[in-house]
Design a protein around this motif. Structure first.
Motif, mmCIF file in Angstrom:
data_model
loop_
_atom_site.group_PDB
_atom_site.id
_atom_site.type_symbol
_atom_site.label_atom_id
_atom_site.label_comp_id
_atom_site.label_asym_id
_atom_site.label_seq_id
_atom_site.Cartn_x
_atom_site.Cartn_y
_atom_site.Cartn_z
ATOM 1 N N PHE A 62 0.820 -1.206 0.000
ATOM 2 C CA PHE A 62 0.000 0.000 0.000
ATOM 3 C C PHE A 62 0.861 1.266 0.000
ATOM 4 C CE2 PHE A 62 -2.552 -3.364 1.939
ATOM 5 C CZ PHE A 62 -3.684 -3.313 1.138
ATOM 6 N N VAL A 63 2.006 1.210 0.662
ATOM 7 C CA VAL A 63 2.923 2.356 0.659
ATOM 8 C C VAL A 63 3.463 2.583 -0.743
ATOM 9 C CG1 VAL A 63 5.083 3.269 1.574
ATOM 10 C CG2 VAL A 63 3.548 1.967 3.060
ATOM 11 N N ILE A 64 3.807 1.506 -1.433
ATOM 12 C CA ILE A 64 4.350 1.611 -2.785
ATOM 13 C C ILE A 64 3.321 2.207 -3.741
ATOM 14 C CG2 ILE A 64 5.118 0.256 -4.778
ATOM 15 C CD1 ILE A 64 6.501 -1.605 -2.816
ATOM 16 N N ALA A 65 2.085 1.747 -3.620
ATOM 17 C CA ALA A 65 1.025 2.277 -4.484
ATOM 18 C C ALA A 65 0.846 3.779 -4.257
ATOM 19 C CB ALA A 65 -0.277 1.532 -4.221
ATOM 20 N N SER A 66 0.884 4.187 -3.003
ATOM 21 C CA SER A 66 0.733 5.609 -2.684
ATOM 22 C C SER A 66 1.885 6.429 -3.260
ATOM 23 C CB SER A 66 0.662 5.800 -1.173
ATOM 24 O OG SER A 66 -0.434 5.088 -0.624
ATOM 25 N N ALA A 67 3.112 5.893 -3.171
ATOM 26 C CA ALA A 67 4.280 6.607 -3.708
ATOM 27 C C ALA A 67 4.175 6.773 -5.217
ATOM 28 C CB ALA A 67 5.559 5.855 -3.350
ATOM 29 N N GLY A 68 3.662 5.744 -5.904
ATOM 30 C CA GLY A 68 3.499 5.831 -7.348
ATOM 31 C C GLY A 68 2.535 6.933 -7.751
ATOM 32 N N ILE A 69 1.486 7.099 -6.935
ATOM 33 C CA ILE A 69 0.509 8.158 -7.211
ATOM 34 C C ILE A 69 1.131 9.536 -7.001
ATOM 35 C CG2 ILE A 69 -1.661 9.174 -6.434
ATOM 36 C CD1 ILE A 69 -2.579 6.321 -5.745
ATOM 37 N N VAL A 70 1.875 9.691 -5.906
ATOM 38 C CA VAL A 70 2.485 10.988 -5.588
ATOM 39 C C VAL A 70 3.524 11.373 -6.639
ATOM 40 C CG1 VAL A 70 3.914 12.239 -3.938
ATOM 41 C CG2 VAL A 70 2.044 10.793 -3.125
ATOM 42 N N PHE A 71 4.393 10.410 -7.012
ATOM 43 C CA PHE A 71 5.433 10.701 -7.995
ATOM 44 C C PHE A 71 4.909 10.670 -9.427
ATOM 45 C CE2 PHE A 71 8.631 9.004 -4.753
ATOM 46 C CZ PHE A 71 9.078 10.276 -4.420
ATOM 47 N N LYS A 72 3.640 10.286 -9.586
ATOM 48 C CA LYS A 72 3.002 10.195 -10.902
ATOM 49 C C LYS A 72 3.820 9.311 -11.841
ATOM 50 C CE LYS A 72 0.881 14.775 -10.479
ATOM 51 N NZ LYS A 72 0.727 16.127 -11.072
#
Length: 277
Positions: A156-166
């Protein structure tokens, strides 16, 4: 040396190794491979805040939870691991350059080094707080291997980082790093496969047991067994051998009973006569 001191030393060394993996490969390449370190990496690139300091801010509430679930001794070990990791990251960051900006190499090598460090910390009965601390709690409550628990939480942390970094690509590389880290953790925890367990279902258990004792000088154990289909009672032979003796034992069983049913499984750690003390 006192066992507690060895554990403290292991936590310090493991946390320092983990910091190297983060600073040399993951943080400079925006690979947020899960955990509080992943969240701190995102905030570092967005706001410029130090990674170690951010990790400590997140770790405090998790530490309070661990004190209740895992006990005060585990809390002390966790506090030591969290502080050493945070200090190692922030103190060494100015002096450790990124070794590569290739995302695949960074994901692989960052995962290996971080997994090695975290595995040493876990084996020393500690954590570095963060989501690996949550993984330790899950391991204690549900007996799920720490590496697997860490992967579930950190996804879940990785998915969130992908969204933030686009960048879906960064998330994919982070998943690779997380997978490698989890495998290294379990390898350090359980040890490499150092022996093989043979389970032999045969109609001549005594003959096979005697042959193993005579030819391989390995101990055997006989279990009572009953066929689920035939309902016939019999005995099963269990024997643990080194990897170099696997072929020899297979040939021995085949010569004595071609119809024997043989299961060969990995044994990560064997303690006792003929193996480790």
């Amino acid at each position: 040396m006192n066992r507690a001191l060895l554990n403290y030393l292991g936590i310090v060394v493991g946390a320092a190794i983990t910091a190297l993996g983060l600073n040399m490969f993951l943080i400079p390449n925006k690979i947020a491979a899960g955990g509080v370190s992943g969240l701190a990496t995102v905030l570092h690139h967005l706001l410029g805040v130090p990674v170690g300091l951010t990790m400590i801010a997140f770790d405090v509430p998790l530490l309070l939870i661990s004190l209740k679930v895992l006990g005060p001794r585990f809390g002390v070990n966790t506090l030591l691991g969290a502080v050493i990791l945070a200090l190692s990251i922030d103190v060494s960051a100015p002096y450790i350059p990124a070794l590569t900006h290739d995302l695949l190499l960074s994901a692989l090598y960052g995962g290996v080094i971080s997994g090695l460090g975290l595995g040493i910390v876990f084996r020393s009965q500690g954590t570095t707080a963060g989501t690996d601390q949550i993984a330790a709690i899950i391991n204690k409550l549900f007996s799920i291997p720490i590496g697997q628990a860490l992967m579930m939480v950190d996804f879940f942390v990785i998915a969130s980082a992908g969204i933030v970094f686009k960048s879906a690509e960064l998330s994919l590389y982070a998943l690779i790093s997380l997978f490698v880290t989890s495998k290294l953790i379990d390898l350090i925890q359980e040890g490499p496969s150092s022996a093989k367990v043979f389970l032999i279902v045969t109609t001549i258990p005594e003959t096979i047991a005697d042959a193993i004792l005579a030819d391989l000088s390995r101990g055997v154990t006989l279990f009572s067994a009953r066929g689920g289909y035939t309902k016939q009672a019999g005995e099963m032979v269990m024997c643990v051998v080194s990897t170099r003796e696997v072929t020899q034992l297979k040939q021995l069983v085949s010569q004595l009973d071609e119809k024997a049913f043989v299961i060969v499984a990995d044994a990560h750690e064997v303690l006792g006569e003929g193996f480790s003390k």
